[in-house]
Design a protein around this motif. Structure first.
Motif, PDB file in Angstrom:
ATOM      1  N   GLY A 197       4.305  14.385  -6.713  1.00  0.00           N
ATOM      2  CA  GLY A 197       3.639  15.659  -6.450  1.00  0.00           C
ATOM      3  C   GLY A 197       4.028  16.200  -5.094  1.00  0.00           C
ATOM      4  O   GLY A 197       5.195  16.459  -4.820  1.00  0.00           O
ATOM      5  N   ASN A 198       3.050  16.325  -4.220  1.00  0.00           N
ATOM      6  CA  ASN A 198       3.289  16.876  -2.885  1.00  0.00           C
ATOM      7  C   ASN A 198       3.026  15.869  -1.770  1.00  0.00           C
ATOM      8  O   ASN A 198       2.566  16.226  -0.682  1.00  0.00           O
ATOM      9  N   GLY A 199       3.320  14.619  -2.045  1.00  0.00           N
ATOM     10  CA  GLY A 199       3.140  13.596  -1.024  1.00  0.00           C
ATOM     11  C   GLY A 199       3.775  12.296  -1.471  1.00  0.00           C
ATOM     12  O   GLY A 199       4.341  12.199  -2.568  1.00  0.00           O
ATOM     13  N   PRO A 200       3.703  11.282  -0.631  1.00  0.00           N
ATOM     14  CA  PRO A 200       4.253   9.977  -1.019  1.00  0.00           C
ATOM     15  C   PRO A 200       3.564   9.432  -2.267  1.00  0.00           C
ATOM     16  O   PRO A 200       2.400   9.736  -2.525  1.00  0.00           O
ATOM     17  N   ASP A 201       4.287   8.637  -3.015  1.00  0.00           N
ATOM     18  CA  ASP A 201       3.711   7.975  -4.188  1.00  0.00           C
ATOM     19  C   ASP A 201       2.965   6.741  -3.684  1.00  0.00           C
ATOM     20  O   ASP A 201       3.510   5.639  -3.628  1.00  0.00           O
ATOM     21  N   THR A 244      18.567  15.993  -3.781  1.00  0.00           N
ATOM     22  CA  THR A 244      19.469  14.858  -3.989  1.00  0.00           C
ATOM     23  C   THR A 244      20.625  15.212  -4.926  1.00  0.00           C
ATOM     24  O   THR A 244      21.646  14.520  -4.937  1.00  0.00           O
ATOM     25  N   GLY A 245      20.464  16.288  -5.690  1.00  0.00           N
ATOM     26  CA  GLY A 245      21.520  16.673  -6.626  1.00  0.00           C
ATOM     27  C   GLY A 245      22.296  17.904  -6.223  1.00  0.00           C
ATOM     28  O   GLY A 245      23.115  18.408  -7.005  1.00  0.00           O
ATOM     29  N   VAL A 246      22.079  18.399  -4.997  1.00  0.00           N
ATOM     30  CA  VAL A 246      22.654  19.687  -4.605  1.00  0.00           C
ATOM     31  C   VAL A 246      24.185  19.700  -4.681  1.00  0.00           C
ATOM     32  O   VAL A 246      24.787  20.659  -5.185  1.00  0.00           O
ATOM     33  N   LEU A 285       7.387  25.217  -6.521  1.00  0.00           N
ATOM     34  CA  LEU A 285       7.718  23.866  -6.952  1.00  0.00           C
ATOM     35  C   LEU A 285       7.054  22.868  -6.007  1.00  0.00           C
ATOM     36  O   LEU A 285       6.810  23.165  -4.833  1.00  0.00           O
ATOM     37  N   ASN A 286       6.774  21.669  -6.494  1.00  0.00           N
ATOM     38  CA  ASN A 286       6.200  20.661  -5.611  1.00  0.00           C
ATOM     39  C   ASN A 286       7.308  19.854  -4.933  1.00  0.00           C
ATOM     40  O   ASN A 286       8.495  19.989  -5.250  1.00  0.00           O
ATOM     41  N   ASP A 287       6.912  19.009  -3.992  1.00  0.00           N
ATOM     42  CA  ASP A 287       7.887  18.238  -3.212  1.00  0.00           C
ATOM     43  C   ASP A 287       8.748  17.340  -4.095  1.00  0.00           C
ATOM     44  O   ASP A 287       9.944  17.158  -3.834  1.00  0.00           O
ATOM     45  N   GLU A 288       8.132  16.776  -5.117  1.00  0.00           N
ATOM     46  CA  GLU A 288       8.862  15.873  -6.010  1.00  0.00           C
ATOM     47  C   GLU A 288       9.989  16.616  -6.729  1.00  0.00           C
ATOM     48  O   GLU A 288      11.118  16.110  -6.842  1.00  0.00           O
TER      49      GLU A 288
END
Length: 439
Positions: free
Chosen positions: A229-233, A13-15, A3-6
């Motif tokens: 994705g795998n970094g900041p937007d 956040t939903g754990v 999975l990617n970071d996003e």
């Protein structure tokens, strides 16, 4: 594959919501039309964690992408937080050594892997591809993930990270130098620049492992960084005049210039402040990223277009509207960039071939003079008078070719502008857009 970071951020956040609302073995999604997962394992004790596997397009779990997500220190007032005192005590201990939570995370890893294999049955690949920790659980996840050689680790606002390294404490159970080297290759950690809570971990919230993305602001929450994705937007941060790690110098300059243009301070102070603000970026967010070429941008856009089209197939109706808008804008930018690159390549090719012809003529003339040394130079000049660039090179065709490519670029630029106008009215044009992009 992982999975990617996003995607991991959405799970992080939903754990607690997942632990509260879903049972092991059940499928769920965090938002309507979003990615679906099956819950493999969960724990709600001093450590709170889940293990999930994403469902493929046929609704079958992909256990090769099993992901473990561990929540942070328990806060009082949470409706499922029943071990606040123990969790906070562990956080205090973690300011001087690797958190005691590590053994819980290690045990949960082993349990989850065993359960995933049992659920998958024979013939299916099973792998813990991702792990994620937030706050105190960050170093614990980093340690266990490095031990188990987990492919991708995504952490948020790691608490006690500096003290988790064996070299920085007397804790022989901490993260070793070998594990540190592994984390530098496989871990991303997202941190708020203001270090809202982690500044209190006795070491200023320093994260000494992995690739750290720092985002402007001050909020200790895994959902605070805007990730794509795998970094900041980067597009979001630039649009909102905010900084984050991984920006190019030109991006930072654009943000600084827009901030200063909105400021009411005197122009003289703006001139003085500009270089200081640009220089401060490297201190707070790290080195500038290399500038992307147009071809780099085209490649990224093509990848994004594919991802957007894939998302359109599974998203809800309301989400599809924003996805179509983004798809139109990215397509518009790509068309414009491709036309610009095409024009540049044609011009470059013409200049290159023209230079080759010119060099060949010069070479032939030199050879002719060396061979015809018994003839007067004036006679040689007459013999070679037809051998000139003006005669050998068709300047009219050159001009027409350049003009044609320039016209093509201008037309594509106009098409791009028109597409952006469509994007501006995407809600009204949604029905039309659905037909265009369903092909």
């Amino acid at each position: 594959m992982a999975l990617n970071d996003e995607q991991v951020q959405q799970l992080q956040t939903g754990v607690l919501k997942i632990i509260k609302n879903y049972d092991v073995g059940k499928d769920f999604s965090l938002k309507k039309g979003g990615q679906k997962y099956v819950l493999i394992n969960e724990v709600n004790e001093t450590t709170q964690a889940i293990a999930v596997a994403p469902l493929d397009k046929d609704g079958k779990p992909d256990y090769s992408q099993t992901t473990i997500v561990v929540a942070g220190t328990q806060a009082s007032g949470g409706d499922i937080n029943n071990h606040v005192i123990e969790s906070e005590f562990n956080a205090w201990i973690a300011t001087g050594q690797l958190t005691e939570q590590t053994k819980d995370v290690r045990e949960f890893y082993n349990q989850s892997l065993s359960k995933a294999k049992k659920m998958a049955g024979t013939g299916q690949e099973v792998d813990i591809s991702n792990m994620s920790g937030f706050s105190q659980s960050g170093p614990a996840v980093a340690k266990v993930a490095a031990e188990m050689k987990v492919q991708k680790i995504t952490n948020f606002m790691d608490w006690g990270a500096w003290a988790s390294l064996s070299m920085n404490s007397s804790d022989y159970k901490g993260i070793s130098n070998e594990e540190l080297a592994y984390l530098d290759e496989h871990l991303h950690s997202y941190s708020d620049q203001g270090k809202h809570i982690t500044s209190l971990d006795w070491h200023g919230g320093v994260i000494p492992y992995g690739k750290v993305f720092t985002v402007e602001g001050k909020y200790h929450n895994a959902g605070f960084p805007k990730i794509k994705g795998n970094g900041p937007d980067f597009e979001w941060y630039e649009k909102n005049l905010l900084f984050c790690s991984g920006m190019s110098k030109s991006q930072v300059e654009r943000i600084v210039d827009k901030i200063l243009s909105k400021s009411s301070i005197d122009n003289a102070y703006k001139t003085m402040a500009r270089p200081e603000l640009i220089e401060r970026y490297e201190v707070e967010y790290g080195s500038f990223a290399p500038e992307l070429t147009k071809q780099d941008l085209i490649s990224l856009n093509i990848k994004q277009i594919k991802e957007l089209k894939d998302s359109l197939k599974t998203s809800s109706s309301s989400k599809k509207i924003s996805l179509r808008e983004e798809l139109v804008r990215v397509s518009a930018e790509t068309a414009k960039l491709q036309a610009e690159v095409y024009e540049e390549e044609i011009k470059s090719k013409i200049e290159s071939e023209k230079e080759k012809v010119s060099q060949k003529i010069s070479s032939l003339k030199s050879e002719a003079y060396s061979i015809a040394h018994h003839l007067p130079s004036s006679e040689v000049e007459v013999l070679l008078s037809e051998l000139s660039l003006d005669i050998a090179w068709n300047s009219v065709k050159e001009s027409n070719t350049i003009s044609a490519t320039s016209n093509y670029k201008n037309k594509m630029s106009q098409i791009s502008d028109n597409l952006n106008k469509v994007a501006d009215r995407i809600i009204e044009s949604d029905k039309i857009g659905a037909k265009i992009f369903s092909n």
